[in-house]
Design an enzyme around this catalytic site. Structure first.
Site, PDB file in Angstrom:
ATOM      1  N   GLU A 134       2.129   1.919  -3.544  1.00 30.79           N
ATOM      2  CA  GLU A 134       0.896   2.465  -3.734  1.00 30.79           C
ATOM      3  C   GLU A 134       0.701   3.895  -4.449  1.00 30.79           C
ATOM      4  O   GLU A 134       1.088   4.295  -5.100  1.00 30.79           O
ATOM      5  CB  GLU A 134      -0.229   1.773  -4.012  1.00 30.79           C
ATOM      6  CG  GLU A 134      -2.095   2.300  -4.554  1.00 30.79           C
ATOM      7  CD  GLU A 134      -2.620   1.877  -3.569  1.00 30.79           C
ATOM      8  OE1 GLU A 134      -3.565   3.411  -3.669  1.00 30.79           O
ATOM      9  OE2 GLU A 134      -2.982   1.252  -3.041  1.00 30.79           O
ATOM     10  N   HIS A 135       1.192   4.084  -3.135  1.00 27.91           N
ATOM     11  CA  HIS A 135       1.651   5.948  -3.146  1.00 27.91           C
ATOM     12  C   HIS A 135       2.451   6.610  -4.447  1.00 27.91           C
ATOM     13  O   HIS A 135       2.588   7.643  -4.599  1.00 27.91           O
ATOM     14  CB  HIS A 135       1.406   6.544  -1.276  1.00 27.91           C
ATOM     15  CG  HIS A 135      -0.174   5.945  -0.913  1.00 27.91           C
ATOM     16  ND1 HIS A 135      -0.644   7.235  -0.215  1.00 27.91           N
ATOM     17  CD2 HIS A 135      -0.989   5.106  -0.422  1.00 27.91           C
ATOM     18  CE1 HIS A 135      -1.693   6.600   0.293  1.00 27.91           C
ATOM     19  NE2 HIS A 135      -2.088   5.726   0.067  1.00 27.91           N
TER      20      HIS A 135
ATOM     21  N   HIS B  56       1.082  -1.075   0.112  1.00 34.09           N
ATOM     22  CA  HIS B  56      -0.180   0.406  -0.043  1.00 34.09           C
ATOM     23  C   HIS B  56       0.849   1.094  -0.124  1.00 34.09           C
ATOM     24  O   HIS B  56       0.513   1.957  -0.861  1.00 34.09           O
ATOM     25  CB  HIS B  56      -1.137   0.016   1.063  1.00 34.09           C
ATOM     26  CG  HIS B  56      -1.836   1.227   1.804  1.00 34.09           C
ATOM     27  ND1 HIS B  56      -1.927   2.089   2.254  1.00 34.09           N
ATOM     28  CD2 HIS B  56      -3.292   2.054   0.672  1.00 34.09           C
ATOM     29  CE1 HIS B  56      -1.849   3.199   2.296  1.00 34.09           C
ATOM     30  NE2 HIS B  56      -3.125   2.658   1.139  1.00 34.09           N
TER      31      HIS B  56
ATOM     32  N   GLU C  15      -4.458   7.928   6.970  1.00 25.20           N
ATOM     33  CA  GLU C  15      -5.256   7.279   6.264  1.00 25.20           C
ATOM     34  C   GLU C  15      -6.046   6.445   7.446  1.00 25.20           C
ATOM     35  O   GLU C  15      -7.110   5.603   7.200  1.00 25.20           O
ATOM     36  CB  GLU C  15      -4.549   6.827   5.381  1.00 25.20           C
ATOM     37  CG  GLU C  15      -5.569   6.083   4.330  1.00 25.20           C
ATOM     38  CD  GLU C  15      -4.781   5.338   3.350  1.00 25.20           C
ATOM     39  OE1 GLU C  15      -5.277   4.336   2.273  1.00 25.20           O
ATOM     40  OE2 GLU C  15      -3.866   5.753   2.278  1.00 25.20           O
TER      41      GLU C  15
END
Length: 444
Positions: A71-72, A68, A148
């Site tokens: 991904e950013h 994740h 997040e």
């Protein structure tokens, strides 16, 4: 990903292209990277996705959240483009781009006008194949991801599903948060993330899918041009087969987990172990899920919301992975109504497990399954996702007609058998709300 986690495929000596069901086409490059497309001439748009067969279950505990995090970072800049240029080039033509991470794969996608597909191919391939991952960007995105994670913890209706998944799979990678935790994200270094990127994002693990007003051969040429000279323009290799898993996924003994939160509603998930996505009973499970808690006419919705008004949201769901799965029922209601709602859910599950379901319900469940699938293919984005998932997760594309036939062929006995297996088992309970664990008795 170790070789034991994947099926094998023949090593391509050259570019290999073949036609799949429903007119889709598949090309395997010598590097093992696969390109699958579906031409839809009646549209004026195109959807493109770069799908990587790596997700959170491929991480060690110390690297939890790396997929994740990556991904950013892949949108933060390459040798050719800054982060602003990556986003502005697509937005300047009215397109959109984004990404998401799951437990078993990561997807980077764009949707553009058909004439702008060459731009989308160049931008996405550049971002995925040639990201710089600057130390400063790692620190910036670390803060974003921690926010997040905090935001997710402020959404009890989402958190309860994570609590339930952990209750089923425990410390196994399938039980961990896709985002990672504050404890795993905070110390993660740029070198660790970059190493994960270079080791995992290899051509055999990647599928590039596109659907819309396009020509397959043109897409292949665009991809090869965009990847020329990058790490994905690699030596000949076989494409990775669908993930199979090397051994049975361990699960926890059924138990209750309560997260005390000062919330206006109590959120609960009751359920247990399900089936993997390659299990032939998945079609019967889909029918069962629909009639049990998949819509407004379902048993749980009618019993809990329509007849008694105890909850606004109540539904059942199944999550399926390569070698494991889970089945659960969610409900959100006033804290004072949780005990009554939980009793009703348990009663309904027991009733279905013991007495089965009617032919009328099964017919309705089949109709829901077929309708939701076909109606879900009305845009290029969903068509693109269908292609990629078929290639990445199953190794083959089932035609729409074949899938509908498989649903039609589900028998009452098959539905009742899977109901007995899944709904009669001892279940785990996850609760998020203003409770302590002593508020809930032993599981059944």
């Amino acid at each position: 990903m170790t070789t034991s986690d994947r099926g094998s495929a023949a090593k391509p000596a050259r570019v290999s292209t073949r036609t799949l069901s429903d007119g889709a086409k598949r090309t395997v490059l010598p590097s093992g990277l696969r390109i699958v497309t579906e031409a839809i001439p009646t549209t004026r748009s195109a959807a493109l996705g770069v799908w990587v067969g790596i997700g959170s279950r491929d991480e060690t505990p110390g690297m939890s959240g790396a997929s994740h995090f990556l991904e950013h970072l892949l949108f933060k800049g390459t040798h050719k483009r800054t982060a602003l240029e990556i986003s502005s080039e697509i937005e300047a033509v009215g397109g959109e781009t984004n990404a998401f991470t799951t437990k078993e794969y990561t997807c980077y996608y764009a949707r553009v006008l058909d004439a702008d597909l060459p731009l989308a191919v160049d931008v996405l391939c550049d971002a995925v194949a040639d990201s710089i991952i600057e130390p400063a960007d790692v620190e910036t995105e670390r803060g974003v991801i921690l926010e997040e994670i905090a935001m997710h913890e402020d959404e009890p209706g989402d958190e309860v599903h994570d609590v339930f998944t952990e209750a089923i799979f425990g410390t196994h990678p399938l039980g961990r948060l896709i985002s990672g935790t504050e404890e795993s994200i905070t110390p993660m270094t740029r070198n660790q993330i970059n190493g994960f990127y270079r080791r995992r994002y290899t051509a055999p693990n990647i599928v590039i899918a596109a659907a819309g007003n396009l020509d397959h051969a043109t897409v292949v040429r665009l991809v090869r041009k965009a990847l020329a000279g990058t790490a994905l323009d690699s030596a000949p290799a076989a494409p990775a087969g669908p993930r199979t898993g090397s051994k049975r996924v361990p699960t926890q003994k059924p138990h209750t987990v309560v997260r005390n939160r000062d919330t206006e509603q109590g959120h609960l998930v009751l359920g247990g172990v399900g089936i993997g996505r390659r299990d032939e009973r998945r079609f019967a499970l889909g029918v069962l899920n629909n009639l049990l808690g998949g819509g407004m006419s379902s048993r749980l919705f009618q019993e809990i919301r329509e007849k008694r008004g105890l909850a606004y949201s109540v539904y059942s769901y199944a999550s399926q992975y390569a070698d494991a799965g889970l089945f659960g029922v969610y409900a959100g209601c006033a804290p004072g109504k949780v005990e009554e709602v939980l009793d009703l859910v348990r009663t309904e599950l027991e009733r279905v497990a013991v007495k089965g379901v009617s032919a009328e319900e099964i017919a309705r469940g089949k109709g829901m399954a077929k309708g939701s699938y076909v109606l879900g293919l009305e845009d290029t984005g969903s068509r693109m996702s269908r292609l990629a998932k078929a290639e990445l997760l199953y190794g083959d594309l089932m035609s729409v007609d074949e899938l509908l036939r498989r649903v039609d062929d589900v028998t009452p006995d098959e539905v009742n058998e899977i109901a007995t297996e899944l709904l009669a088992q001892p279940m785990s309970l996850a609760v998020v709300g203003p409770f302590d664990e002593s508020a809930f008795g032993p599981h059944r």
